[in-house]
Enzyme design. Structure first.
Site, PDB file in Angstrom:
ATOM      1  N   CYS A  42       2.240  -2.834  -0.136  1.00  0.00           N
ATOM      2  CA  CYS A  42       1.518  -4.032   0.272  1.00  0.00           C
ATOM      3  C   CYS A  42       2.527  -5.141   0.564  1.00  0.00           C
ATOM      4  CB  CYS A  42       0.548  -4.474  -0.820  1.00  0.00           C
ATOM      5  SG  CYS A  42      -0.471  -5.897  -0.338  1.00  0.00           S
ATOM      6  N   ASP A  44       2.281  -8.080  -0.259  1.00  0.00           N
ATOM      7  CA  ASP A  44       2.242  -9.034  -1.377  1.00  0.00           C
ATOM      8  C   ASP A  44       3.653  -9.305  -1.917  1.00  0.00           C
ATOM      9  OD1 ASP A  44       1.932 -10.096  -4.125  1.00  0.00           O
ATOM     10  OD2 ASP A  44      -0.199  -9.718  -3.772  1.00  0.00           O
ATOM     11  N   ARG A  46       4.681 -10.207  -4.622  1.00  0.00           N
ATOM     12  CA  ARG A  46       4.934  -9.850  -6.028  1.00  0.00           C
ATOM     13  C   ARG A  46       5.264  -8.377  -6.231  1.00  0.00           C
ATOM     14  NH1 ARG A  46      -0.737 -12.225  -7.787  1.00  0.00           N
ATOM     15  NH2 ARG A  46      -1.173 -11.079  -5.855  1.00  0.00           N
ATOM     16  N   HIS A  98      -1.398  -2.050  -5.410  1.00  0.00           N
ATOM     17  CA  HIS A  98      -1.231  -2.801  -6.661  1.00  0.00           C
ATOM     18  C   HIS A  98      -2.565  -3.379  -7.104  1.00  0.00           C
ATOM     19  CE1 HIS A  98      -1.342  -6.909  -4.832  1.00  0.00           C
ATOM     20  NE2 HIS A  98      -1.059  -6.210  -3.750  1.00  0.00           N
ATOM     21  N   CYS A 101      -4.959  -6.725  -5.795  1.00  0.00           N
ATOM     22  CA  CYS A 101      -4.608  -6.852  -4.373  1.00  0.00           C
ATOM     23  C   CYS A 101      -5.641  -7.728  -3.635  1.00  0.00           C
ATOM     24  CB  CYS A 101      -4.538  -5.480  -3.724  1.00  0.00           C
ATOM     25  SG  CYS A 101      -4.054  -5.531  -1.985  1.00  0.00           S
TER      26      CYS A 101
HETATM   27 CO    CO Z   1      -1.933  -6.477  -1.932  1.00  0.00          CO
END
Ligand code: CO
Length: 211
Positions: A42, A44, A46, A98, A101
């Site tokens: 992803c 993302d 993090r 994750h 998400c």
């Molecule tokens: Co995500």
């Protein structure tokens, strides 16, 4: 928060530190890329692939998009997959989602994110529909999203297996292993949820005969 100038300053400090530790570090990396892993994760911020797996530059070939999707008309994803499997000859392809998400959560709602995001999230809604009975039975929305994250990773791994890129590599070289993982933002732990290897029987509708 870092300002944009701070990023460049940090970069200089990092490069100096690397060179001090190992004077040939960049020279060596510049000449050789032999990663054993392709990571489809992803976007993302993090979930940085190298950091959470303790790997160094040169060890993981990375593709990231919203909610780690494998969409069979996505030329970007397919180019990365083909290069990694056919040319770099990676041994493992990891689809890593994750928990928590935002893309997964957004796909479960009814908000109109306007056309392009709607189009992307639609692919996750299609995964939900496949497992609707199981998912609708989970009353807690957080837990339902977590389960959809796991099922989505499984579906995306199965999408990989439906490509001629993977089927050809399995037929001729019995690699790569495919893995579906879900990373926990709250504890940093990766939960392996699904695997597929070259001995997998592909559903006949999706199996190619000219490998
Ligand atoms: Co995500």
């Amino acid at each position: 928060m870092y300002s944009i100038d701070k990023l460049l300053l940090e970069n200089k400090a990092w490069a100096a530190e690397k060179t001090a530790d190992d004077p040939e570090y960049f020279e060596r990396l510049a000449h050789l890329q032999t990663p054993e892993f392709l990571w489809i994760g992803c976007s993302d911020s993090r979930v940085p692939a190298n950091e959470i797996t303790g790997t160094q530059p040169g060890e993981i070939f990375v593709h990231r998009n919203i909610a780690n999707m494998v969409i069979h008309t996505d030329v970007n994803l397919l180019s990365v997959l083909e290069y990694a499997v056919v040319h770099l000859k990676v041994k493992h392809v990891i689809v890593c989602g994750h928990y928590g998400c935002g893309g997964i959560k957004a796909s479960m709602g009814n908000h109109d994110y306007k056309q392009v995001l709607n189009m992307w999230l639609r692919n996750i809604k299609d995964v939900y529909r496949l497992y609707q009975e199981e998912l609708d039975a989970i009353p807690d929305l957080e837990l339902r999203a977590d389960r959809l994250t796991e099922l989505n990773v499984k579906e995306q791994v199965m999408h990989l297996a439906k490509t001629s890129i993977i089927q050809r590599a399995w037929f001729h070289e019995q690699r790569p292993q495919l893995h579906g993982w879900v990373y926990g933002l709250k504890d940093g732990i990766i939960n392996p949820v699904f695997d597929m290897g070259s001995d997998t029987k592909i559903e006949s509708l999706y199996a190619y005969d000219d490998l």
